[in-house]
Scaffold this active site. Sequence first.
Site, PDB file in Angstrom:
ATOM      1  N   TYR A  95       0.858  -1.186   0.000  1.00 28.06           N
ATOM      2  CA  TYR A  95       0.000   0.000   0.000  1.00 28.06           C
ATOM      3  C   TYR A  95       0.890   1.230   0.000  1.00 28.06           C
ATOM      4  CZ  TYR A  95      -4.641   2.017   0.700  1.00 28.06           C
ATOM      5  OH  TYR A  95      -5.842   2.658   0.508  1.00 28.06           O
ATOM      6  N   ASN A 168     -15.526   2.081   3.299  1.00 28.61           N
ATOM      7  CA  ASN A 168     -16.259   1.665   2.109  1.00 28.61           C
ATOM      8  C   ASN A 168     -17.503   2.494   1.786  1.00 28.61           C
ATOM      9  OD1 ASN A 168     -14.438  -0.426   1.342  1.00 28.61           O
ATOM     10  ND2 ASN A 168     -15.165  -1.602   3.092  1.00 28.61           N
ATOM     11  N   ARG A 219     -19.548 -17.988  -9.802  1.00 26.86           N
ATOM     12  CA  ARG A 219     -19.382 -18.766  -8.575  1.00 26.86           C
ATOM     13  C   ARG A 219     -20.545 -19.727  -8.427  1.00 26.86           C
ATOM     14  NH1 ARG A 219     -19.979 -14.334  -4.659  1.00 26.86           N
ATOM     15  NH2 ARG A 219     -19.352 -13.107  -6.448  1.00 26.86           N
ATOM     16  N   LYS A 369     -17.587  -9.647   4.368  1.00 31.31           N
ATOM     17  CA  LYS A 369     -16.620  -8.843   5.134  1.00 31.31           C
ATOM     18  C   LYS A 369     -16.462  -9.391   6.547  1.00 31.31           C
ATOM     19  CE  LYS A 369     -15.134  -5.307   4.316  1.00 31.31           C
ATOM     20  NZ  LYS A 369     -13.888  -5.282   3.550  1.00 31.31           N
TER      21      LYS A 369
HETATM   22  N1  LIG Z   1      -9.688   3.537  -3.543  1.00 31.92           N
HETATM   23  C1  LIG Z   1     -10.246   3.658  -2.346  1.00 31.92           C
HETATM   24  O1  LIG Z   1     -10.218   4.715  -1.715  1.00 31.92           O
HETATM   25  C2  LIG Z   1     -10.919   2.459  -1.758  1.00 31.92           C
HETATM   26  C3  LIG Z   1     -11.764   2.595  -0.660  1.00 31.92           C
HETATM   27  C4  LIG Z   1     -12.412   1.440  -0.199  1.00 31.92           C
HETATM   28  C5  LIG Z   1     -12.190   0.220  -0.805  1.00 31.92           C
HETATM   29  N2  LIG Z   1     -11.316   0.153  -1.833  1.00 31.92           N
HETATM   30  C6  LIG Z   1     -11.043  -1.090  -2.532  1.00 31.92           C
HETATM   31  O2  LIG Z   1     -12.278  -1.592  -2.997  1.00 31.92           O
HETATM   32  C7  LIG Z   1     -12.188  -2.991  -3.115  1.00 31.92           C
HETATM   33  C8  LIG Z   1     -13.370  -3.601  -2.390  1.00 31.92           C
HETATM   34  O3  LIG Z   1     -13.241  -3.339  -1.003  1.00 31.92           O
HETATM   35  P1  LIG Z   1     -14.361  -3.856   0.027  1.00 31.92           P
HETATM   36  O4  LIG Z   1     -13.840  -3.693   1.391  1.00 31.92           O
HETATM   37  O5  LIG Z   1     -15.658  -3.227  -0.348  1.00 31.92           O
HETATM   38  O6  LIG Z   1     -14.386  -5.377  -0.387  1.00 31.92           O
HETATM   39  P2  LIG Z   1     -14.985  -6.608   0.432  1.00 31.92           P
HETATM   40  O7  LIG Z   1     -16.302  -6.245   0.976  1.00 31.92           O
HETATM   41  O8  LIG Z   1     -13.933  -7.113   1.347  1.00 31.92           O
HETATM   42  O9  LIG Z   1     -15.209  -7.648  -0.760  1.00 31.92           O
HETATM   43  C9  LIG Z   1     -14.165  -8.104  -1.570  1.00 31.92           C
HETATM   44  C10 LIG Z   1     -14.654  -8.045  -3.001  1.00 31.92           C
HETATM   45  O10 LIG Z   1     -13.601  -8.405  -3.877  1.00 31.92           O
HETATM   46  C11 LIG Z   1     -14.021  -9.476  -4.715  1.00 31.92           C
HETATM   47  N3  LIG Z   1     -12.856 -10.291  -5.005  1.00 31.92           N
HETATM   48  C12 LIG Z   1     -12.035 -10.874  -4.119  1.00 31.92           C
HETATM   49  N4  LIG Z   1     -11.029 -11.498  -4.745  1.00 31.92           N
HETATM   50  C13 LIG Z   1     -11.227 -11.292  -6.073  1.00 31.92           C
HETATM   51  C14 LIG Z   1     -10.550 -11.697  -7.247  1.00 31.92           C
HETATM   52  N5  LIG Z   1      -9.433 -12.420  -7.191  1.00 31.92           N
HETATM   53  N6  LIG Z   1     -11.062 -11.319  -8.435  1.00 31.92           N
HETATM   54  C15 LIG Z   1     -12.175 -10.585  -8.503  1.00 31.92           C
HETATM   55  N7  LIG Z   1     -12.868 -10.163  -7.426  1.00 31.92           N
HETATM   56  C16 LIG Z   1     -12.392 -10.527  -6.232  1.00 31.92           C
HETATM   57  C17 LIG Z   1     -15.058 -10.203  -3.903  1.00 31.92           C
HETATM   58  O11 LIG Z   1     -15.888 -10.916  -4.775  1.00 31.92           O
HETATM   59  P3  LIG Z   1     -16.642 -12.250  -4.328  1.00 31.92           P
HETATM   60  O12 LIG Z   1     -17.912 -11.811  -3.642  1.00 31.92           O
HETATM   61  O13 LIG Z   1     -16.884 -12.902  -5.609  1.00 31.92           O
HETATM   62  O14 LIG Z   1     -15.728 -13.010  -3.410  1.00 31.92           O
HETATM   63  C18 LIG Z   1     -15.783  -9.028  -3.263  1.00 31.92           C
HETATM   64  O15 LIG Z   1     -16.668  -8.410  -4.166  1.00 31.92           O
HETATM   65  C19 LIG Z   1     -10.824  -3.379  -2.564  1.00 31.92           C
HETATM   66  O16 LIG Z   1      -9.914  -3.491  -3.632  1.00 31.92           O
HETATM   67  C20 LIG Z   1     -10.460  -2.200  -1.701  1.00 31.92           C
HETATM   68  O17 LIG Z   1      -9.072  -2.066  -1.508  1.00 31.92           O
HETATM   69  C21 LIG Z   1     -10.687   1.232  -2.327  1.00 31.92           C
END
Ligand SMILES: NC(=O)c1ccc[n+]([C@@H]2O[C@H](COP(=O)([O-])OP(=O)(O)OC[C@H]3O[C@@H](n4cnc5c(N)ncnc54)[C@H](OP(=O)(O)O)[C@@H]3O)[C@@H](O)[C@H]2O)c1
Length: 374
Positions: A95, A168, A219, A369
């Site tokens: 990160y 999120n 899936r 989550k």
């Molecule tokens: N840029 C920013 O400021 C910011 C802020 C918040 C979050 N984020 C990013 O947003 C993303 C989602 O975060 P979250 O906390 O909302 O996620 P989360 O609730 O932990 O869920 C993980 C998500 O990623 C999918 N996933 C996991 N492994 C994967 C793979 N190999 N290929 C494709 N999809 C995959 C899962 O799909 P399944 O349901 O199919 O398992 C699920 O939709 C993360 O990358 C996080 O770092 C970025």
Amino acid sequence: MGSVRLVALKGRLAASFFNGSLRGFQRNPTLSIRCLSSNMSPPSKAVVYEQQGPPDQVIRVIDLPPVEIRESDVCVKMLAAPINPSDINRIEGVYPVRPPVPAIGGYEGVGEVQSLGSAVRGLSPGDWVIPSPLSSGTWQTYVVKEESAWHKVSTDIPAEYAATVTVNPLTALRMLEDFNKLNSGDAIVQNGATSIVGQCIIQLARIQGIHSINIIRDRVGSEEVKERLKKLGADEVYTESQLEIKNVKSLLGGLPEPALGFNCVGGNSATLVLKFLRQGGTMVTYGGMAKKPVTVSTSSFIFKDLSLRGFWLQKWMSSERAKDSRPMIDYLLDLVRRGELKYEMELVPFEDFHVALDKALGKLGSHPKQVLTF
Ligand SMILES: NC(=O)c1ccc[n+]([C@@H]2O[C@H](COP(=O)([O-])OP(=O)(O)OC[C@H]3O[C@@H](n4cnc5c(N)ncnc54)[C@H](OP(=O)(O)O)[C@@H]3O)[C@@H](O)[C@H]2O)c1
């Protein structure tokens, strides 16, 4: 004398895990020992890493000794804290911004005020607070920080929502409002729709009358997943393999072509988002779950004039607009209270941290989550 030496030793240990929350020993071990009889936090259990690397290899759960609660400090007993993908990335060392090691994991959460320094006026024991702005070190049982670092939230919502509201849901809110101007009746398209960000985008869009086209991974049980997302307000949900057709727009039915798309995944999944976008549309990338690059066809630029943007909450948090983040958080928690914002979470006792970590790392298949409860 023997017991004083033991405390001093523990003090040095605490100092080595200093990250802004356990600081009394680092600042002045002698003073901290003297203060033991006055205002000290309880001992804490913490998830720490002394070096960056694979989280399941570098993380340890250890005991930390009490720390001094200074006059403007608030000692908080943590109630819940999530394991977010960015927490994993910080531990892995991939990160861009991460705390110096050794560090305590976790970046958001909620806790109950346990005790106060003598100069604290705005909080009382029993209040629920979240770190705002976000700060690292929430994976521990007690956290001591200055009053100004905490934002009071109401206690009439489930703790796991207060614990997860910033990273999120706030990202979803900002991404919907900060790029193309959307009006009621417009549509957006997104992949990673099962993520918390994705679930929030569906619901926040719906509140504004905006339709959502959602892409999920293939899936077992995808029909149930689709139904769950539709119950949240998703208009359309497709698996990636369903979109392996020449003209994805034939699937839009009566929905307008989306001008805005959100990319959580990268790789082929990002290409699918681009295919749905209308002429001049914008795709905002905020996650890279597939760890694959975004590939854009030449024709997407020449004939569709698509724009590619990015969003990073941490950068937004250092902008002028961050001063509005607390009212935005209150707005989101109000939606939770009214039942208009919900998302799937799995609560896991802190003692079972390693099980939760394995699930968050995807080692045990797809899981909601993981939220640690203390
Ligand atoms: N840029 C920013 O400021 C910011 C802020 C918040 C979050 N984020 C990013 O947003 C993303 C989602 O975060 P979250 O906390 O909302 O996620 P989360 O609730 O932990 O869920 C993980 C998500 O990623 C999918 N996933 C996991 N492994 C994967 C793979 N190999 N290929 C494709 N999809 C995959 C899962 O799909 P399944 O349901 O199919 O398992 C699920 O939709 C993360 O990358 C996080 O770092 C970025």
